[in-house]
Design an enzyme around this catalytic site. Structure first.
Site, short mmCIF file in Angstrom:
data_model
loop_
_atom_site.label_atom_id
_atom_site.label_comp_id
_atom_site.label_asym_id
_atom_site.label_seq_id
_atom_site.Cartn_x
_atom_site.Cartn_y
_atom_site.Cartn_z
N GLU A 56 0.86 -1.19 0.00
CA GLU A 56 0.00 0.00 0.00
C GLU A 56 0.89 1.23 0.00
OE1 GLU A 56 -3.59 2.05 2.64
OE2 GLU A 56 -2.87 0.03 3.14
N GLN A 69 13.27 -8.50 14.27
CA GLN A 69 13.13 -9.73 15.03
C GLN A 69 11.77 -10.41 14.81
OE1 GLN A 69 14.25 -8.96 19.11
NE2 GLN A 69 16.17 -7.99 18.51
N HIS A 75 4.42 -2.02 7.78
CA HIS A 75 3.44 -1.72 6.75
C HIS A 75 3.36 -0.21 6.62
CE1 HIS A 75 -0.77 -2.46 4.88
NE2 HIS A 75 0.16 -2.78 4.02
N GLU A 78 -1.09 4.34 2.18
CA GLU A 78 -0.84 4.76 0.80
C GLU A 78 -0.33 6.19 0.74
OE1 GLU A 78 -3.22 5.02 -3.50
OE2 GLU A 78 -4.25 4.38 -1.67
N HIS A 102 10.72 -8.19 19.03
CA HIS A 102 9.62 -9.13 18.82
C HIS A 102 8.24 -8.47 18.86
CE1 HIS A 102 12.93 -11.74 19.65
NE2 HIS A 102 12.96 -11.43 20.93
N HIS A 107 4.40 1.24 11.40
CA HIS A 107 3.42 1.51 10.36
C HIS A 107 3.65 2.90 9.80
CE1 HIS A 107 -0.27 1.44 8.08
NE2 HIS A 107 -0.52 0.20 8.50
N ASN A 185 20.04 -11.66 20.68
CA ASN A 185 19.49 -11.86 19.34
C ASN A 185 20.56 -11.93 18.28
OD1 ASN A 185 16.32 -11.72 19.19
ND2 ASN A 185 16.94 -10.35 20.84
#
Length: 287
Positions: A56, A69, A75, A78, A102, A107, A185
């Site tokens: 998007e 992780q 995300h 648009e 984690h 976004h 990690n």
């Protein structure tokens, strides 16, 4: 065999998306999804269960040395962009050597600077986080810009610029905690690289072991007692051929496992990629 998918292709409805650009030195676990215009830099690690979807909002940039992780989602909307350190517009920018831990959600539009730490299950949305910031666990950072070197405490909800401006500086104890988490990690990710997706190897290994149709031939001790694995029966070859055909048709890569006697006893396997999409070549190499 190693099941290795470095980038999941877009869905049929999104075939017009750009393909991800992944540096050869980056490690991307096959149990992760990378879709669309995503640039993965040098020495980046993408752990299993992550979803990086530039379907998007786009583009995304994950800069050199960053660690994404398990279970992280990246995300973007648009509309809405941030300016990356290279001066270009991005939906999501992750800076160098930053650690997204984690189950965190980044976004876009979102900018995370260099050497940042985003804690477990925290969310960053429509925000800009300066270099060296630490966002602790279960926090929300939205609609604000955070100055470099600031600390967002665990459980904090930072949704106004006034709140962001009052955040404390990162303390030495905070840096020590981050160093501990990142160190663990880093060691885990080194294991991922060595094992080469052992999660994908094990089902195939178990299936072959159950068939009890593998034989091991020990070479002369002067040749390091190398143990070889050979496909023996016609049925095993047919089963393997079918599996190879299915994996290749889905865009996966094939690899062979091997180990000397000492590593075989400790189940420490090495992997050799087979750089061919040809079924006959892949099967011949496995045999």
């Amino acid at each position: 065999m190693v099941v290795c998918g470095f980038a999941v292709p877009p869905t049929p409805q999104l075939k017009s998306l750009a393909e991800p650009q992944i540096d050869p030195t980056a490690y991307v676990h096959s149990f992760s999804n990378i879709i669309g215009d995503v640039c993965i830099g040098k020495d980046v690690t993408i752990a299993p269960g992550t979803s990086i979807r530039a379907d998007e909002g786009a583009p995304f940039c994950v800069s050199a040395g960053a660690s994404i992780q398990d279970g992280v989602v990246i995300h973007g909307l648009e509309k809405g962009r941030v300016v990356g350190d290279d001066g270009h517009d991005y939906s999501v920018w992750i800076g160098k050597n930053s650690s997204i831990t984690h189950m965190a959600l980044i976004h876009g539009p979102a900018y995370v600077g260099d050497n940042c730490f985003i804690g477990f299950r925290s969310t960053v949305f429509n925000a800009r986080i300066g270099h060296g910031c630490i966002v602790m666990m279960h926090s929300l950072v939205q609609d604000v810009e955070i100055s470099p070197g600031k600390l967002v405490p665990s459980g904090a909800i930072i949704t106004s610029q006034q709140q962001a401006d009052q955040l404390p500086d990162v303390r030495e104890s905070d840096r020590a905690f981050v160093h501990h988490v990142v160190g663990i990690n880093d060691a885990l990710h080194m294991g991922y690289r060595r094992v080469e997706n052992d999660a994908g190897i094990m089902p195939v290994r178990d299936e072959i072991n159950k068939s009890n149709e593998l034989s091991r031939a020990t070479h002369n001790a002067t040749h390091n007692n190398v143990t070889t694995m050979q496909l023996q029966t016609k049925q095993t070859k047919i089963d393997t051929a079918q599996q190879v055909r299915q994996l290749l048709s889905q865009g996966y890569r094939i690899a062979a496992e091997y180990a000397d006697e000492r590593h075989f006893r400790t189940s420490s396997w090495y992997s050799a990629p087979i750089n061919s999409s040809s079924e006959s070549t892949a099967i011949a190499s496995l045999q």
